[in-house]
Scaffold this motif. Structure first.
Motif, PDB file in Angstrom:
ATOM      1  N   LEU A   1      14.798  28.334  64.152  1.00 57.01           N
ATOM      2  CA  LEU A   1      15.753  28.625  63.091  1.00 57.01           C
ATOM      3  C   LEU A   1      15.538  27.736  61.869  1.00 57.01           C
ATOM      4  O   LEU A   1      15.537  28.215  60.731  1.00 57.01           O
ATOM      5  CB  LEU A   1      17.173  28.445  63.621  1.00 57.01           C
ATOM      6  N   ILE A   2      15.350  26.442  62.110  1.00 55.48           N
ATOM      7  CA  ILE A   2      15.121  25.526  60.986  1.00 55.48           C
ATOM      8  C   ILE A   2      13.788  25.828  60.311  1.00 55.48           C
ATOM      9  O   ILE A   2      13.672  25.794  59.078  1.00 55.48           O
ATOM     10  CB  ILE A   2      15.195  24.064  61.464  1.00 55.48           C
ATOM     11  N   ASP A   3      12.784  26.169  61.106  1.00 57.92           N
ATOM     12  CA  ASP A   3      11.495  26.572  60.540  1.00 57.92           C
ATOM     13  C   ASP A   3      11.660  27.806  59.656  1.00 57.92           C
ATOM     14  O   ASP A   3      11.066  27.897  58.578  1.00 57.92           O
ATOM     15  CB  ASP A   3      10.512  26.855  61.680  1.00 57.92           C
ATOM     16  N   TYR A   4      12.492  28.756  60.083  1.00 52.86           N
ATOM     17  CA  TYR A   4      12.734  29.954  59.294  1.00 52.86           C
ATOM     18  C   TYR A   4      13.332  29.601  57.929  1.00 52.86           C
ATOM     19  O   TYR A   4      12.877  30.103  56.889  1.00 52.86           O
ATOM     20  CB  TYR A   4      13.669  30.895  60.058  1.00 52.86           C
ATOM     21  N   PHE A   5      14.337  28.721  57.913  1.00 54.59           N
ATOM     22  CA  PHE A   5      14.967  28.380  56.637  1.00 54.59           C
ATOM     23  C   PHE A   5      14.051  27.529  55.759  1.00 54.59           C
ATOM     24  O   PHE A   5      14.113  27.610  54.525  1.00 54.59           O
ATOM     25  CB  PHE A   5      16.313  27.703  56.875  1.00 54.59           C
TER      26      PHE A   5
ATOM     27  N   LYS B   1      21.625  27.482  58.956  1.00 57.92           N
ATOM     28  CA  LYS B   1      21.595  27.328  57.498  1.00 57.92           C
ATOM     29  C   LYS B   1      22.398  26.106  57.070  1.00 57.92           C
ATOM     30  O   LYS B   1      21.958  25.313  56.211  1.00 57.92           O
ATOM     31  CB  LYS B   1      22.140  28.585  56.820  1.00 57.92           C
ATOM     32  N   ASP B   2      23.567  25.924  57.679  1.00 59.32           N
ATOM     33  CA  ASP B   2      24.368  24.732  57.386  1.00 59.32           C
ATOM     34  C   ASP B   2      23.614  23.459  57.774  1.00 59.32           C
ATOM     35  O   ASP B   2      23.615  22.478  57.033  1.00 59.32           O
ATOM     36  CB  ASP B   2      25.698  24.784  58.140  1.00 59.32           C
ATOM     37  N   ALA B   3      22.971  23.493  58.928  1.00 60.76           N
ATOM     38  CA  ALA B   3      22.219  22.322  59.386  1.00 60.76           C
ATOM     39  C   ALA B   3      21.048  22.030  58.460  1.00 60.76           C
ATOM     40  O   ALA B   3      20.750  20.862  58.158  1.00 60.76           O
ATOM     41  CB  ALA B   3      21.711  22.552  60.809  1.00 60.76           C
ATOM     42  N   PHE B   4      20.403  23.081  57.984  1.00 57.79           N
ATOM     43  CA  PHE B   4      19.274  22.895  57.064  1.00 57.79           C
ATOM     44  C   PHE B   4      19.734  22.250  55.762  1.00 57.79           C
ATOM     45  O   PHE B   4      19.069  21.360  55.214  1.00 57.79           O
ATOM     46  CB  PHE B   4      18.602  24.240  56.773  1.00 57.79           C
ATOM     47  N   ASN B   5      20.887  22.679  55.270  1.00 60.08           N
ATOM     48  CA  ASN B   5      21.408  22.136  54.011  1.00 60.08           C
ATOM     49  C   ASN B   5      21.937  20.715  54.168  1.00 60.08           C
ATOM     50  O   ASN B   5      21.892  19.921  53.218  1.00 60.08           O
ATOM     51  CB  ASN B   5      22.525  23.037  53.474  1.00 60.08           C
ATOM     52  N   GLN B   6      22.399  20.353  55.372  1.00 58.66           N
ATOM     53  CA  GLN B   6      22.992  19.037  55.574  1.00 58.66           C
ATOM     54  C   GLN B   6      21.972  17.977  56.000  1.00 58.66           C
ATOM     55  O   GLN B   6      22.097  16.809  55.636  1.00 58.66           O
ATOM     56  CB  GLN B   6      24.084  19.126  56.646  1.00 58.66           C
ATOM     57  N   GLY B   7      20.987  18.377  56.774  1.00 55.42           N
ATOM     58  CA  GLY B   7      20.035  17.414  57.327  1.00 55.42           C
ATOM     59  C   GLY B   7      18.986  17.000  56.313  1.00 55.42           C
ATOM     60  O   GLY B   7      18.709  17.724  55.345  1.00 55.42           O
TER      61      GLY B   7
ATOM     62  N   SER C   1      15.775  15.501  57.477  1.00 56.74           N
ATOM     63  CA  SER C   1      14.462  15.701  58.081  1.00 56.74           C
ATOM     64  C   SER C   1      14.515  16.916  59.005  1.00 56.74           C
ATOM     65  O   SER C   1      15.594  17.408  59.357  1.00 56.74           O
ATOM     66  CB  SER C   1      14.046  14.476  58.890  1.00 56.74           C
ATOM     67  N   PHE C   2      13.324  17.395  59.387  1.00 55.42           N
ATOM     68  CA  PHE C   2      13.263  18.520  60.320  1.00 55.42           C
ATOM     69  C   PHE C   2      14.002  18.179  61.608  1.00 55.42           C
ATOM     70  O   PHE C   2      14.787  18.990  62.119  1.00 55.42           O
ATOM     71  CB  PHE C   2      11.795  18.867  60.619  1.00 55.42           C
ATOM     72  N   GLU C   3      13.775  16.979  62.126  1.00 58.81           N
ATOM     73  CA  GLU C   3      14.403  16.563  63.386  1.00 58.81           C
ATOM     74  C   GLU C   3      15.924  16.520  63.260  1.00 58.81           C
ATOM     75  O   GLU C   3      16.640  16.961  64.164  1.00 58.81           O
ATOM     76  CB  GLU C   3      13.861  15.202  63.822  1.00 58.81           C
TER      77      GLU C   3
ATOM     78  N   GLU D   1      18.573  18.916  65.313  1.00 58.15           N
ATOM     79  CA  GLU D   1      19.633  18.341  66.137  1.00 58.15           C
ATOM     80  C   GLU D   1      21.002  18.876  65.732  1.00 58.15           C
ATOM     81  O   GLU D   1      21.844  19.192  66.589  1.00 58.15           O
ATOM     82  CB  GLU D   1      19.613  16.817  66.033  1.00 58.15           C
ATOM     83  N   LEU D   2      21.227  19.011  64.423  1.00 60.02           N
ATOM     84  CA  LEU D   2      22.500  19.554  63.942  1.00 60.02           C
ATOM     85  C   LEU D   2      22.677  21.005  64.380  1.00 60.02           C
ATOM     86  O   LEU D   2      23.754  21.409  64.844  1.00 60.02           O
ATOM     87  CB  LEU D   2      22.563  19.459  62.414  1.00 60.02           C
ATOM     88  N   ALA D   3      21.618  21.797  64.232  1.00 62.82           N
ATOM     89  CA  ALA D   3      21.697  23.200  64.644  1.00 62.82           C
ATOM     90  C   ALA D   3      21.929  23.306  66.145  1.00 62.82           C
ATOM     91  O   ALA D   3      22.789  24.078  66.608  1.00 62.82           O
ATOM     92  CB  ALA D   3      20.416  23.937  64.250  1.00 62.82           C
ATOM     93  N   TYR D   4      21.188  22.526  66.896  1.00 62.34           N
ATOM     94  CA  TYR D   4      21.312  22.540  68.363  1.00 62.34           C
ATOM     95  C   TYR D   4      22.738  22.190  68.786  1.00 62.34           C
ATOM     96  O   TYR D   4      23.342  22.875  69.625  1.00 62.34           O
ATOM     97  CB  TYR D   4      20.323  21.542  68.959  1.00 62.34           C
ATOM     98  N   THR D   5      23.291  21.159  68.200  1.00 60.20           N
ATOM     99  CA  THR D   5      24.617  20.684  68.592  1.00 60.20           C
ATOM    100  C   THR D   5      25.685  21.736  68.319  1.00 60.20           C
ATOM    101  O   THR D   5      26.555  22.002  69.169  1.00 60.20           O
ATOM    102  CB  THR D   5      24.953  19.380  67.848  1.00 60.20           C
ATOM    103  N   THR D   6      25.628  22.365  67.148  1.00 65.66           N
ATOM    104  CA  THR D   6      26.665  23.331  66.791  1.00 65.66           C
ATOM    105  C   THR D   6      26.523  24.633  67.582  1.00 65.66           C
ATOM    106  O   THR D   6      27.527  25.209  68.024  1.00 65.66           O
ATOM    107  CB  THR D   6      26.657  23.615  65.281  1.00 65.66           C
ATOM    108  N   ILE D   7      25.290  25.096  67.775  1.00 69.06           N
ATOM    109  CA  ILE D   7      25.091  26.332  68.547  1.00 69.06           C
ATOM    110  C   ILE D   7      25.497  26.118  69.999  1.00 69.06           C
ATOM    111  O   ILE D   7      26.207  26.949  70.593  1.00 69.06           O
ATOM    112  CB  ILE D   7      23.630  26.808  68.440  1.00 69.06           C
ATOM    113  N   LEU D   8      25.061  24.999  70.573  1.00 67.48           N
ATOM    114  CA  LEU D   8      25.420  24.713  71.962  1.00 67.48           C
ATOM    115  C   LEU D   8      26.932  24.607  72.124  1.00 67.48           C
ATOM    116  O   LEU D   8      27.504  25.120  73.099  1.00 67.48           O
ATOM    117  CB  LEU D   8      24.747  23.426  72.441  1.00 67.48           C
TER     118      LEU D   8
END
Length: 318
Positions: free
Chosen positions: A306-310, A252-258, A260-262, A266-273
């Motif tokens: 996850l990004i698709d969901y949001f 959700k944070d990545a969706f609000n900050q990014g 583009s989809f890509e 990338e933001l979601a991937y980086t933080t989850i990893l």
């Protein structure tokens, strides 16, 4: 070995993604011999070798059950039917038409896997409608005088997802609906279970509801598509419940900050990893461990879902 015995149930390693302990095909050696999952088409030779090592002729297989139609679970079904000529394929009602005409499955997988698609999944063959049996929530399948399987509609990972209850082992074949079991870490004395939130039908509330179905049955065993049987059911439930809100909050944070989809992926991937890496580091598991090869792939694909969901949630608001 191609197949390893788990009581009366055996698992064949499909060597999906050219990795051992990645995707399993379960063999129920009952009077009506039954497979659960097929993995992708490159796994078919491993399935045939596994059946041979169990002393089973492919022509003896009567049922091939698919938990869902994602290609790493069902992509090889059409090709496998060329060898298991007497088998019928059992699937959720929302998945049947995609087995008959897999063009949308192919297009979706190409979007995720790009240039690696052919190597990982080709060929994907259509399944004739007369070979397909649809099962709905609560319906059963008798595979011997003593064994009747029960099907449960368990969305969360995919809307076309079935989980299959086996009363003899008091176990559930869960596909991906309550996550992935990373067997690579078992030798290190640790169990890791994380949700699989791949595109494009992930829903956290439905996933938690599916988990509650398992919990309420007081299962003794869970048979994961990725990979193998775990009898530590309370630990599975605890870890999946722990990770789902972490995944969704980071996404959700990545969706609000990014923008583009890509970017958002990338933001979601980086933080989850980063979170999972720290979690494992506290247990003495470093990034040099081979599990990170597949973890990174899974987290990237899950980040897309996850990004698709949001994105869909935003569209509902609009």
């Amino acid at each position: 070995m191609a197949a390893n015995s788990i009581d009366r149930i055996s698992i064949i390693d499909g060597n999906d993604l050219n990795r051992k302990n990645r995707t399993g095909i379960y063999v129920l050696n009952e009077s009506k011999k039954t497979l659960i999952e097929t993995s992708s088409s490159p796994s078919v030779p491993f399935i045939l070798d596994g059946l041979c090592s169990l002393g089973i002729d492919p022509l003896e297989i009567e049922y091939i059950i698919l938990t869902h139609i994602h290609l790493d679970h069902a992509g090889g079904a059409g090709l496998l039917l060329k060898h298991c000529k007497n088998a019928k394929v059992i699937v959720h009602k929302k998945g049947a038409r995609h087995l008959e005409n897999p063009s949308r499955l192919i297009a979706g997988a190409r979007a995720v896997y790009g240039d690696d698609f052919d190597r990982l999944f080709d060929p994907i063959l259509p399944i004739p409608p007369e070979k397909i049996i649809i099962k709905e929530n609560g319906e059963t399948l008798q595979i011997s005088d003593t064994t009747t399987l029960t099907f449960f509609d368990t969305p969360g990972h995919a809307n076309h997802h079935l989980s299959i209850y086996d009363p003899i082992s008091n176990g559930m074949f869960t596909g991906d609906t309550i996550g992935i079991y990373y067997r690579e870490l078992k030798d290190d004395g640790f169990e890791l279970y994380i949700p699989s939130t791949s595109p494009n039908q992930f829903d956290p509330d439905k996933m938690l509801s599916a988990l509650s179905i398992m919990e309420e049955k007081h299962l003794d065993a869970i048979y994961f598509g990725h990979y193998g049987c775990s009898r530590n059911t309370s630990e599975i439930y605890k870890q999946i419940r722990y990770w789902i809100p972490i995944f969704t909050n980071y996404a959700k944070d990545a969706f609000n900050q990014g923008e583009s989809f890509e970017d958002r992926v990338e933001l979601a991937y980086t933080t989850i990893l980063s979170d999972i890496t720290g979690y494992l580091a506290d247990l003495g598991i470093t990034e040099a461990h081979p599990v990170f090869e597949v973890l990174k792939l899974d987290i990237r694909v899950s980040s897309m879902g996850l990004i698709d969901y949001f994105a869909k949630q935003e569209q509902k608001v609009l």
